[in-house]
Scaffold this active site. Sequence first.
Site, mmCIF file in Angstrom:
data_model
loop_
_atom_site.group_PDB
_atom_site.id
_atom_site.type_symbol
_atom_site.label_atom_id
_atom_site.label_comp_id
_atom_site.label_asym_id
_atom_site.label_seq_id
_atom_site.Cartn_x
_atom_site.Cartn_y
_atom_site.Cartn_z
ATOM 1 C CG ASP A 5 56.572 26.807 36.762
ATOM 2 O OD1 ASP A 5 55.956 27.512 35.952
ATOM 3 O OD2 ASP A 5 57.748 27.026 37.086
ATOM 4 C CE1 TYR B 298 65.980 28.389 36.213
ATOM 5 C CE2 TYR B 298 64.473 30.139 35.571
ATOM 6 C CZ TYR B 298 65.628 29.722 36.210
ATOM 7 O OH TYR B 298 66.424 30.642 36.847
#
Length: 740
Positions: free
Chosen positions: A367, A452
Amino acid sequence: MSPVPIPSTATTVQSTIKGSPSSFKHPLDPLTPDEIAAASLAIRQYVAEKTEVKAIKFVTLYLLPPPKKVVLAHLGIPTSPGAKPDAPTPIIRQAEADFYDVLNGRTYNTILSYQDSKWTIDTFEKLADGVHTQISVEELIEAEVVVRKSPLVQKLAAEVGVTPDQIYCDGWSIGYDDRFPNHRRVQQALTYARFSEHDNLYAHPLDFVPVIDTNTEEVIHIDFPPTYKATPNGPVLSVANTAPPECANADLAASGRERVPVPLTNHNFLPDLMAEDDKNYKPRDDVKPLHVVQPEGVSFKINGHELEWQNWKMHIAFSQREGIALSTITYNDHGEVRPILYRLSLAEMVVPYGAPEYPHPRKFAFDSGEYGMGTMANELSLGCDCLGQIHYLPGAYVAHNGSAMIIKNVICIHEEDAGVLWKHTDYRPNGRSQTVRRRRLVVSMVCTLANYEYIWNYHFYQDGSIEFEIRLTGILNVYVADKDEPSPYGTHVAPGINAQYHQHLFSLRIDPMIDGLRNSVIESDIIPLPNTGSAGNFAGNAFISKDTIIPAETGRPFSYSEDRRWKIVNTGKQHYASGKDVGYSIGMKGGATPMMARSDSWAAKRAAFLTNALWICREVEDAKGGRMWPAGKYVPQTRANPEDSVKTWVEGKKNVDNEDIVVFLTIGTTHIPRPEDWPVMPVEQLSVTLKPNSFFKANPSMDVPGTFDMHSVPAFPTTNGASIGSAPSNGNSAAVHGCH
């Protein structure tokens, strides 16, 4: 310029230079929107005038920081105990950019300098074929458009009752899939249906996974994950092998199953939609207001990006890759400014999923390295994300067309009460007590990575301690489950919705300067002594701390059995009483987590930093900065451990005792989803701490005044003003003796 789509996480776009093309107060100040616009214009002009490239797409454009010693000299920070700061030298503002040739897909890197009131190109480099820079926000947005327009995707969606306008997807990095040539810039698209404008799309996962070429904007392949069937001998997969089939044969028949219906039940999280879905839904009405009030204002001072609070001083910057970058962290120890950390930041993270059947093993997104935490950061809302009296810092990153994408309130800075700092009561008759409450400074950011959310909190305490806290929330990544399908690698959080097991693993980069740049790392194992009944350990209770200086570059595992811990020290200065080297201890128990993927797995090949809890290497600075990225600078579509990564760095086995070093810590959490994590997951927390150890003469917070808060009142007062159930006073005066 072509229009730029603005994600809901950002504030606005600036396309032109409105002020100075370069200005800074601190040498580590991030590029301003004006600097981004001016530098990108200089690159476009250079490309048009001196290359054959016809059109470019920017992906990154950020500050290239000056060398470490140049920065410290500019700030007057000494590089060794008792030494005077080096003489300052002129600082030339530099920037670095990555961009694509839109027509042939090749990646370019360039370095610019600001001299003579303009940005000029220093280097212009075409990167190796197959090297890919980060996936941009605009590419993630475009992925959904590409998937929705695909006739094949529309046909597959229609077969399960989903119309084209209801097709949504999250663009994901491809992970590892050698069926696709590396020169193509590809993403996988996790697909869902959305049946109203703000419907929770993750409640309606579809049963196929398109793969798109980002540059050509086309769907080039579709995978159909196999399913499990319940048998007396346990779950059995609908295919014989978890490996992916050849692309030419990867149709629905290859998955050994029929189509799986899309779950239709809504699982919304917005209050108005929850009320529509459930007529009995009612928000709680017994939550009374709780306000954070500082009637005399905050205790910190801000000068641009530089902050001072309770003896701490630091530089706070937005980073398109790290999110928050904290630098030049010092502590004023009774008039002596003592350096502690040169830079502290999140260097990388990866989220490997545990389902083995294709294409799910591709799900291990980096990420930070593949997307960039800063580019995924939210604009924060006063009174929601942070409470009290808040100071915000802005951030900006480059859009495809060279404009500056601005997030106005991206970094939140505030103070909060954090319980008791220290307390003691002399229990004897007429004994006195003292209670001191703990206050902490919070520097925070919130990032949305598709489903998320990550909340990054850097905490600074009055006792000289530092804490890096990660809070995880948001929505689980889910896949559709067939009727009565077992879930050996996940949890059915709702009918037809399978949340697969996964891990969140993070690499925290610590560039220490404990009383100077030359530091060492001590590994301490707690060892019980043997031989109960012996002369040396008669009662069998003895244990020691076995301290070993790590001599050379290496990676080290965490050991619960030996209660292993590490300390970063300066061997050139010792504590007056303990005799030990001044230092800071690393506390990892709040986050130490082993990697569950095998050491020869796809995830471990690309993210070798996961194989150890701590890495230590020599800092090496060159024209493009120091050793920053534990999984490499260019992460998307890598298939092996890159040369410019921590595993390769430590193979040099350079001396790291009393040297300028960099430490990487691997922390994380293993997520076995619960139904209670659905539809939005309550916050899960993990942390790592840095605590002074023989650094200060004694507890540095002994001068923090005791608190007697006149605004605290009984919750349930009686008619005479006393609190029901309150303890009787012992006669001490809180105004004199503090709380008791």
